[in-house]
Write a protein that holds these residues in place. Structure first.
Motif, short mmCIF file in Angstrom:
data_model
loop_
_atom_site.label_atom_id
_atom_site.label_comp_id
_atom_site.label_asym_id
_atom_site.label_seq_id
_atom_site.Cartn_x
_atom_site.Cartn_y
_atom_site.Cartn_z
N GLU A 268 0.85 -1.19 0.00
CA GLU A 268 0.00 0.00 0.00
C GLU A 268 0.89 1.25 0.00
O GLU A 268 0.61 2.26 -0.62
N GLU A 269 2.00 1.17 0.76
CA GLU A 269 3.01 2.23 0.73
C GLU A 269 4.33 1.58 0.35
O GLU A 269 4.70 0.55 0.90
N VAL A 270 5.01 2.19 -0.60
CA VAL A 270 6.31 1.66 -1.00
C VAL A 270 7.38 2.75 -0.84
O VAL A 270 7.18 3.88 -1.26
N TYR A 271 8.47 2.39 -0.20
CA TYR A 271 9.58 3.33 -0.02
C TYR A 271 10.80 2.77 -0.73
O TYR A 271 11.26 1.67 -0.44
N ILE A 272 11.27 3.52 -1.74
CA ILE A 272 12.49 3.11 -2.43
C ILE A 272 13.63 3.81 -1.72
O ILE A 272 13.64 5.04 -1.58
N ILE A 273 14.59 3.02 -1.24
CA ILE A 273 15.65 3.58 -0.40
C ILE A 273 16.99 3.39 -1.09
O ILE A 273 17.33 2.28 -1.50
N GLN A 274 17.72 4.50 -1.24
CA GLN A 274 19.03 4.42 -1.89
C GLN A 274 20.11 4.66 -0.84
O GLN A 274 20.16 5.72 -0.21
N ALA A 275 20.95 3.64 -0.68
CA ALA A 275 22.06 3.74 0.28
C ALA A 275 23.24 4.47 -0.38
O ALA A 275 23.31 4.55 -1.60
N PRO A 276 24.16 5.00 0.44
CA PRO A 276 25.33 5.67 -0.14
C PRO A 276 26.23 4.71 -0.94
O PRO A 276 26.85 5.10 -1.91
N THR A 277 26.29 3.43 -0.52
CA THR A 277 27.13 2.45 -1.24
C THR A 277 26.41 1.10 -1.25
O THR A 277 25.56 0.84 -0.40
N PRO A 278 26.79 0.21 -2.20
CA PRO A 278 26.20 -1.14 -2.22
C PRO A 278 26.47 -1.90 -0.91
O PRO A 278 25.65 -2.70 -0.47
N GLU A 279 27.63 -1.61 -0.27
CA GLU A 279 27.98 -2.31 0.98
C GLU A 279 27.01 -1.93 2.10
O GLU A 279 26.54 -2.77 2.85
N VAL A 280 26.71 -0.62 2.19
CA VAL A 280 25.77 -0.16 3.22
C VAL A 280 24.40 -0.79 2.97
O VAL A 280 23.74 -1.28 3.89
N LYS A 281 24.00 -0.82 1.70
CA LYS A 281 22.72 -1.45 1.36
C LYS A 281 22.71 -2.91 1.85
O LYS A 281 21.75 -3.35 2.50
N ALA A 282 23.78 -3.63 1.55
CA ALA A 282 23.83 -5.05 1.91
C ALA A 282 23.69 -5.25 3.43
O ALA A 282 22.96 -6.14 3.89
N THR A 283 24.37 -4.41 4.20
CA THR A 283 24.30 -4.52 5.67
C THR A 283 22.88 -4.28 6.15
O THR A 283 22.37 -5.02 7.00
N TRP A 284 22.23 -3.26 5.60
CA TRP A 284 20.86 -2.95 6.02
C TRP A 284 19.89 -4.06 5.61
O TRP A 284 19.04 -4.47 6.40
N VAL A 285 20.02 -4.53 4.38
CA VAL A 285 19.13 -5.59 3.91
C VAL A 285 19.26 -6.82 4.82
O VAL A 285 18.27 -7.42 5.22
N ASN A 286 20.51 -7.13 5.19
CA ASN A 286 20.74 -8.29 6.09
C ASN A 286 20.07 -8.10 7.44
O ASN A 286 19.44 -9.02 7.95
N GLU A 287 20.26 -6.90 8.01
CA GLU A 287 19.68 -6.65 9.33
C GLU A 287 18.14 -6.71 9.27
O GLU A 287 17.50 -7.27 10.13
N ILE A 288 17.57 -6.10 8.21
CA ILE A 288 16.11 -6.08 8.09
C ILE A 288 15.61 -7.52 7.91
O ILE A 288 14.62 -7.93 8.53
N ARG A 289 16.34 -8.28 7.11
CA ARG A 289 15.94 -9.67 6.88
C ARG A 289 15.94 -10.44 8.20
O ARG A 289 15.02 -11.22 8.48
N LYS A 290 16.97 -10.21 9.02
CA LYS A 290 17.03 -10.89 10.33
C LYS A 290 15.81 -10.55 11.17
O LYS A 290 15.22 -11.43 11.81
N VAL A 291 15.44 -9.27 11.20
CA VAL A 291 14.27 -8.85 11.99
C VAL A 291 13.01 -9.53 11.46
O VAL A 291 12.19 -10.05 12.24
N LEU A 292 12.86 -9.58 10.13
CA LEU A 292 11.64 -10.12 9.54
C LEU A 292 11.53 -11.63 9.72
O LEU A 292 10.43 -12.18 9.76
N THR A 293 12.67 -12.31 9.81
CA THR A 293 12.58 -13.76 9.98
C THR A 293 12.63 -14.15 11.45
O THR A 293 12.62 -15.30 11.79
#
Length: 293
Positions: A268-293
């Protein structure tokens, strides 16, 4: 500092030098410095002395006491309040008199910075020790100690940002542990919005500072302050938050290795988030994934 300044604030013979606004503010000015002092004096120093002959095994000391090192987080969180108080009263006769008696060349604020400098110095010492302890017994403990100290530094740093959040109704502690914080470009795409608004939103990103907690992700707007020292530290005005229980994530957004999506309530709401670097993105995606699982 504890004897020559803190204790003197309770000394009846010095009372006439202390302005009324400064009385009863000892805890704000010195934070939990006494707790840090006693930890080192009674516990950590004694532990270290056991390893005088075996410096390569010193990692064990850190690991055994790692929980106690969290007292530094408390000290650092109080630091902005302490600095603000110090700025108000730095030219007070009381402080000048204490400094004169101690024969210190530097004023009290230089010493109040010591615990902050100390906790950042440990990681450098451990890195240096590791460099020369590659294949010896104790190297694993040193590595683990370094990782733990870096973890504490990250927690200290994150919490320094967290205490600068303004405008959040409610208790941030109820959102669970703060896992990550950082600045991003954010585009939004809401189903409910007016079509025109949607088209506009696609092009111009908002700059947002995100705080990822176990139970929610907060979107804030960073405000740079014009002051000195900690007053120059930014503050973050709270905009909105998403409950992690209703969040989904799309890890790859076509055309950009630095972007990922957080969506809410079945897109219903979508947020496209751009990290400063691919590495920062990867760290965040991992942490969010941990929370969701």
């Amino acid at each position: 500092v504890l004897q020559g300044y803190a204790a003197e604030m309770d000394n009846p013979l010095m009372a006439h030098l202390i302005s009324p606004e400064l009385q009863n503010k000892k805890d704000i000015l010195f934070g939990n410095m006494e707790e840090i002092y006693h930890f080192h004096n009674r516990i950590f120093l004694r532990e270290l002395e056991n390893y005088v002959e075996y410096p390569e095994l010193v990692g064990r000391c850190f690991l055994d006491q790692m929980e106690d090192f969290q007292i530094y987080e408390k000290y650092c969180q109080n630091k902005p309040r302490s600095e603000s108080l110090w700025r108000q009263f730095s030219d007070s006769v009381f402080f000048q008199e204490c400094q004169r008696k101690l024969d210190h060349k530097l004023s009290l604020d230089s010493y109040l910075l010591k615990p902050v400098q100390r906790i950042t110095k440990y990681q450098l010492l451990l890195k240096e020790m590791l460099k020369y302890s590659k294949n010896c017994e104790g190297a694993e403990d040193l590595q683990e100690a370094l990782t733990s100290i870096l973890g504490i530094l990250k927690a200290v740093n994150d919490s320094m940002h967290q205490i600068a959040i303004t405008g959040y109704d409610g208790n941030l502690n109820e959102l669970g542990k703060l896992l990550m914080q950082g600045s991003f470009s954010v585009w939004t795409d809401h189903k409910k919005g007016h079509a025109k608004v949607k088209d506009l939103a696609r092009f111009k990103p908002m700059q947002r500072h995100l705080f990822l907690h176990e139970k929610a992700v907060l979107f804030c707007k960073k405000r740079e302050e014009n002051g000195e020292g900690y007053e120059k530290a930014p503050s973050y005005s709270y905009k909105h938050s998403l409950n992690m229980a209703a969040v989904g994530i799309t890890e790859n957004v076509k055309g950009d290795a630095k972007k990922f999506e957080i969506w809410y309530n079945a897109r219903e709401e979508v947020y496209i988030i751009q990290a400063p670097t691919p590495e920062v993105k990867a760290t965040w995606v991992n942490e969010i994934r941990k929370v969701l699982t």
